[in-house]
Enzyme design. Structure first.
Site, PDB file in Angstrom:
ATOM      1  N   TYR A  14      -9.538   9.230  -5.405  1.00 50.87           N
ATOM      2  CA  TYR A  14     -10.046   9.577  -4.076  1.00 50.87           C
ATOM      3  C   TYR A  14     -10.793  10.906  -4.065  1.00 50.87           C
ATOM      4  O   TYR A  14     -10.425  11.820  -3.324  1.00 50.87           O
ATOM      5  CB  TYR A  14      -8.901   9.595  -3.043  1.00 50.87           C
ATOM      6  CG  TYR A  14      -8.336   8.214  -2.802  1.00 50.87           C
ATOM      7  CD1 TYR A  14      -8.949   7.360  -1.889  1.00 50.87           C
ATOM      8  CD2 TYR A  14      -7.231   7.744  -3.503  1.00 50.87           C
ATOM      9  CE1 TYR A  14      -8.450   6.077  -1.671  1.00 50.87           C
ATOM     10  CE2 TYR A  14      -6.736   6.461  -3.293  1.00 50.87           C
ATOM     11  CZ  TYR A  14      -7.354   5.639  -2.373  1.00 50.87           C
ATOM     12  OH  TYR A  14      -6.877   4.375  -2.160  1.00 50.87           O
ATOM     13  N   TYR A 141       1.665   0.578   2.271  1.00 48.08           N
ATOM     14  CA  TYR A 141       0.722   0.783   1.162  1.00 48.08           C
ATOM     15  C   TYR A 141       1.103  -0.155   0.028  1.00 48.08           C
ATOM     16  O   TYR A 141       2.253  -0.184  -0.408  1.00 48.08           O
ATOM     17  CB  TYR A 141       0.746   2.234   0.654  1.00 48.08           C
ATOM     18  CG  TYR A 141      -0.199   2.411  -0.517  1.00 48.08           C
ATOM     19  CD1 TYR A 141      -1.574   2.537  -0.300  1.00 48.08           C
ATOM     20  CD2 TYR A 141       0.261   2.382  -1.835  1.00 48.08           C
ATOM     21  CE1 TYR A 141      -2.462   2.642  -1.363  1.00 48.08           C
ATOM     22  CE2 TYR A 141      -0.619   2.485  -2.902  1.00 48.08           C
ATOM     23  CZ  TYR A 141      -1.973   2.612  -2.663  1.00 48.08           C
ATOM     24  OH  TYR A 141      -2.854   2.707  -3.711  1.00 48.08           O
ATOM     25  N   ASP A 242       7.937  -5.018  -2.095  1.00 46.01           N
ATOM     26  CA  ASP A 242       7.181  -4.158  -3.002  1.00 46.01           C
ATOM     27  C   ASP A 242       8.055  -2.949  -3.326  1.00 46.01           C
ATOM     28  O   ASP A 242       8.130  -1.999  -2.550  1.00 46.01           O
ATOM     29  CB  ASP A 242       5.873  -3.754  -2.319  1.00 46.01           C
ATOM     30  CG  ASP A 242       5.027  -2.828  -3.189  1.00 46.01           C
ATOM     31  OD1 ASP A 242       5.551  -2.324  -4.205  1.00 46.01           O
ATOM     32  OD2 ASP A 242       3.849  -2.604  -2.838  1.00 46.01           O
ATOM     33  N   LYS A 271       5.249   1.604 -11.445  1.00 51.84           N
ATOM     34  CA  LYS A 271       5.478   3.050 -11.499  1.00 51.84           C
ATOM     35  C   LYS A 271       6.539   3.497 -12.528  1.00 51.84           C
ATOM     36  O   LYS A 271       6.193   3.751 -13.662  1.00 51.84           O
ATOM     37  CB  LYS A 271       5.751   3.570 -10.096  1.00 51.84           C
ATOM     38  CG  LYS A 271       4.464   3.483  -9.250  1.00 51.84           C
ATOM     39  CD  LYS A 271       4.461   4.388  -8.054  1.00 51.84           C
ATOM     40  CE  LYS A 271       3.057   4.610  -7.546  1.00 51.84           C
ATOM     41  NZ  LYS A 271       2.712   3.906  -6.313  1.00 51.84           N
TER      42      LYS A 271
HETATM   43  C1  LIG Z   1       1.607   3.002  -6.057  1.00 47.78           C
HETATM   44  C2  LIG Z   1       1.948   1.777  -5.322  1.00 47.78           C
HETATM   45  C3  LIG Z   1       1.251   0.570  -5.535  1.00 47.78           C
HETATM   46  C4  LIG Z   1       0.066   0.470  -6.463  1.00 47.78           C
HETATM   47  O1  LIG Z   1       0.379   0.721  -7.776  1.00 47.78           O
HETATM   48  P1  LIG Z   1      -0.783   1.151  -8.806  1.00 47.78           P
HETATM   49  O2  LIG Z   1      -0.088   1.206 -10.126  1.00 47.78           O
HETATM   50  O3  LIG Z   1      -1.308   2.464  -8.324  1.00 47.78           O
HETATM   51  O4  LIG Z   1      -1.826   0.088  -8.744  1.00 47.78           O
HETATM   52  C5  LIG Z   1       1.661  -0.542  -4.831  1.00 47.78           C
HETATM   53  N1  LIG Z   1       2.699  -0.491  -3.968  1.00 47.78           N
HETATM   54  C6  LIG Z   1       3.383   0.650  -3.736  1.00 47.78           C
HETATM   55  C7  LIG Z   1       4.541   0.638  -2.793  1.00 47.78           C
HETATM   56  C8  LIG Z   1       3.028   1.823  -4.392  1.00 47.78           C
HETATM   57  O5  LIG Z   1       3.694   2.953  -4.132  1.00 47.78           O
END
Ligand SMILES: *Cc1c(COP(=O)(O)O)cnc(C)c1O
Length: 425
Positions: A14, A141, A242, A271
């Site tokens: 960004y 997100y 997620d 992550k």
């Molecule tokens: C960081 C994140 C993503 C995306 O992961 P990337 O490895 O950056 O593509 C998706 N969902 C959540 C909740 C996140 O924190």
């Protein structure tokens, strides 16, 4: 380091080519410490975006990666399998909610989300139903690729820029009742209404369990998630959780869904999966969903990235998961949580602070006006910490190995920033 080259040619997350902000040159990192090229040492408050949970330069993780490098850095996953993938997936399935039995390995969190959405669409296609919509929450997100972005908060991810191309999904109000507050059924009303009126169109609900991360660092009541699970069951809609940010202990439970005692139909992790060493993510699902998907017209799940199941990433994931298996993270995270509970509330005395909140190894200070990024970043570096706020949110998600003096230093430098008008707009 050729910082001029960096400024002139390299995009960072960004950022603008017209007005590139300062980037600090890092030469190494060890434990909770990031070392700058000029020798200054910073206490890391970010775990490199939720990922380096065991700290940098960890001997066990280094060793796993080195040993695997000498055997085989990569091999295709189509028609081939290998020990690192099998071992990592075995551990992942053993740790995950008990109904999740099938793993799809992918390269990043965003791709794991894409995969989860494709699974849900293929599931309904196989059942002969057209269900082109997803229901999600505002302030969510889920990543930066198109499908992930389409279920991310429309304002935060600027859906207007991609109008006409981006699929339009259904957004319910995000939870207002915070974790630890008194639950009120009114909080789930909007979600329940939207699900009731659109359920025959909805393939799945997708949301971040308990903590909405990049969309606002909002920590919400577990009953909201419990209700979501109940409503999905009532209406026969799949639930995708997620756990990319929250997974592997960050919220004080191994997976955040455990706060509400619910299991998803599909779960995304990423992550911290490799302890922050390599890019790797996974989408897990139940036998029922997997078998239904594969019983459909395509007769398989239609996805297969080039670097799927990369052996280096899997080897270091296996090592990181074996550290998780020791259970040590529980004492580490609860120590950090108790330090946040002690050190954050006093910050409310500062006029600029509108809220402080914490859960597990996540601490958030919300302020009344946006930070001045350039100035506050410099302030943090000068005070010997690495914290990267956004908007009105100054937040910490330190490595689990952080000691009380590290947490105290992080909070102390936030306090000093709060007293400095120039750090804010
Ligand atoms: C960081 C994140 C993503 C995306 O992961 P990337 O490895 O950056 O593509 C998706 N969902 C959540 C909740 C996140 O924190």
């Amino acid at each position: 380091m050729d910082l001029d080259f960096d400024r002139q040619h390299i995009w960072h997350p960004y950022t603008s080519t017209l007005n590139p902000l300062t980037c600090y040159p890092v030469s190494s990192a060890n434990g909770v410490t990031i070392e700058l090229e000029d020798g200054r040492k910073l206490v890391d408050g970010m775990s490199s975006w939720w990922s380096t949970i065991h700290g940098y330069n960890h001997p066990l993780l280094n060793d796993a990666l080195k040993r695997q490098t000498d055997k085989m850095a990569h091999v295709m996953f189509g028609g081939i399998t290998h020990e690192p993938a099998i071992n990592a997936c075995k551990k992942l399935i053993a740790l995950s909610p008990s109904n999740l039995e099938h793993v799809f390995l992918a390269d990043s969190g965003s791709v794991a989300v894409e995969v989860s959405l494709k699974m849900a669409l293929q599931y309904w296609h196989a059942k002969g139903e057209s269900r082109p919509k997803f229901l999600t929450l505002s302030h969510g997100y889920h990543g930066d690729t198109f499908a992930a972005m389409s279920v991310t908060d429309p304002n935060n991810s600027m859906h207007s820029l991609y109008k006409g191309f981006l699929p339009e999904h259904i957004f319910a109000n995000s939870p207002n009742i915070a974790f630890g507050q008194k639950w009120d059924e009114a909080d789930i009303e909007d979600f329940a209404n939207k699900l009731a009126s659109h359920h025959s169109q909805i393939a799945a609900v997708i949301l971040e369990p308990i903590v909405q991360g990049a969309g606002g660092m909002r920590i919400y009541h577990p009953t909201f998630l419990k209700r979501v699970r109940q409503l999905c069951d009532e209406h026969g809609v799949l639930l995708i959780l997620d756990e990319i940010a929250t997974g592997f202990g960050r919220t004080g439970k191994l997976f955040a869904c455990e706060h509400a005692n619910v299991q998803p139909d599909i779960m995304c992790v990423g992550k911290a999966l490799t302890g922050g060493y390599m890019t790797l993510s996974a989408t897990l699902t139940s036998k029922h969903v997997a078998d239904t998907v594969c019983g459909g017209e395509a007769a398989c799940f239609m996805h297969g990235p080039t670097f799927m199941g990369n052996p280096l990433a899997c080897a270091v994931a296996e090592a990181s998961l074996s550290l998780i298996e020791t259970g040590e993270w529980q004492q580490q995270v609860s120590l950090i949580e108790s330090l946040f509970a002690e050190l954050l509330p006093p910050l409310l005395q500062c006029d600029r602070v509108s809220d402080v909140r914490w859960l597990g190894a996540i601490g958030v200070v919300e302020v009344t006006t946006a930070v001045n990024m350039e100035v506050i970043q410099q302030h943090f570096v000068d005070s010997g910490v690495w914290i990267r706020p956004f908007g009105r949110l100054i937040y910490m998600m330190p490595p689990y190995i952080s000691q009380p003096e590290h947490i105290a230093k992080l909070v102390q430098s936030i306090k000093a920033a709060l007293d400095n008008d120039q750090c804010f707009t």
